[in-house]
Design an enzyme around this catalytic site. Sequence first.
Site, PDB file in Angstrom:
ATOM      1  N   ASP A  55     -19.677  15.381  38.516  1.00  0.00           N
ATOM      2  CA  ASP A  55     -19.081  15.553  37.193  1.00  0.00           C
ATOM      3  C   ASP A  55     -17.581  15.729  37.410  1.00  0.00           C
ATOM      4  OD1 ASP A  55     -21.135  15.299  35.393  1.00  0.00           O
ATOM      5  OD2 ASP A  55     -21.290  17.436  34.917  1.00  0.00           O
ATOM      6  N   HIS A  61     -13.065  18.047  27.441  1.00  0.00           N
ATOM      7  CA  HIS A  61     -14.328  17.304  27.350  1.00  0.00           C
ATOM      8  C   HIS A  61     -15.189  17.791  26.196  1.00  0.00           C
ATOM      9  CE1 HIS A  61     -18.279  15.677  28.754  1.00  0.00           C
ATOM     10  NE2 HIS A  61     -17.478  14.649  28.990  1.00  0.00           N
ATOM     11  N   SER A  63     -18.279  18.220  25.855  1.00  0.00           N
ATOM     12  CA  SER A  63     -19.428  19.077  26.137  1.00  0.00           C
ATOM     13  C   SER A  63     -19.052  20.533  26.333  1.00  0.00           C
ATOM     14  CB  SER A  63     -20.162  18.586  27.391  1.00  0.00           C
ATOM     15  OG  SER A  63     -19.423  18.887  28.566  1.00  0.00           O
ATOM     16  N   LYS A 125     -18.167  10.894  37.434  1.00  0.00           N
ATOM     17  CA  LYS A 125     -18.731  10.560  36.128  1.00  0.00           C
ATOM     18  C   LYS A 125     -18.321  11.609  35.105  1.00  0.00           C
ATOM     19  CE  LYS A 125     -23.249  12.762  36.925  1.00  0.00           C
ATOM     20  NZ  LYS A 125     -23.310  13.637  35.735  1.00  0.00           N
ATOM     21  N   ALA A 178     -28.662  18.882  37.679  1.00  0.00           N
ATOM     22  CA  ALA A 178     -29.849  19.724  37.601  1.00  0.00           C
ATOM     23  C   ALA A 178     -31.048  18.848  37.259  1.00  0.00           C
ATOM     24  CB  ALA A 178     -29.674  20.795  36.533  1.00  0.00           C
ATOM     25  N   CYS A 182     -29.038  15.966  34.635  1.00  0.00           N
ATOM     26  CA  CYS A 182     -28.434  14.816  35.304  1.00  0.00           C
ATOM     27  C   CYS A 182     -29.382  14.124  36.278  1.00  0.00           C
ATOM     28  CB  CYS A 182     -27.142  15.230  36.006  1.00  0.00           C
ATOM     29  SG  CYS A 182     -25.867  15.748  34.836  1.00  0.00           S
TER      30      CYS A 182
END
Length: 242
Positions: A55, A61, A63, A125, A178, A182
């Site tokens: 990540d 971001h 999220s 990503k 996790a 992901c």
Amino acid sequence: MADDLFNPALIVVDLQEDFCPPNGSLAVPEGRETVAIVNRLLSMPAFALRVATKDWHPQDHISFASNHTPKQPFVDFVIVTNPLNPDETPYKTRLWPDHCVQNTPGAALVSDLDPDKHIDKVIEKGTNKDVEMYSAFYDPFTNPRVSDSGLAELLKSPHASVSGPARPITHVYVVGLAADYCVRCTALDSLKEGFVTYIVEEGTRAVDAKAWPLQREELTAAGVKIVSINGPEVGRLGEKRA
């Protein structure tokens, strides 16, 4: 599939400091306990390609709960709209604490991994601030896709095999963090891309351990093979490299 057509890859998903106890901002319970299993897999000689993903989020971001005050991490959600096509069906994503921010210590792969020795490629990503990207392959949008890591293209290009000439990857083994986010999404997209796909269960942990058994059943029903480090699917990868 005959051994002379077996050309496997290992994908180590987001085994980063922010996802590991004791200090990770989004620490997955027992997440660091996966490292020994991952290192064991990285040393197995049959892998034609070893990929680690990270990540790699900008500070703004979508999220991060901190970008949606007064919403709270873990309990609140946000609707994500395709920034390239507002007419595409949006999706809902959970909000998290700030984690894996680009160029911060928490975004680093855990120090017990040795990327120079064992990992062939590191893929970043979640770099687009406007979309959540759990999968190591791409975001959930399709019309058009917003972010594509290039992983599918990489796996489908020729890679040298221990049992024959260079050829595309056939089997994908997934571990990391996790399991219920992901790792799950990466495994499902690997399957969608046509690879025989395994999750090595001892090499992953879930954010919500109570929810994992149901998700495990759903993954198995979809065609993902969930296997043990001591099972024959891993045993065929061979012993440690010298």
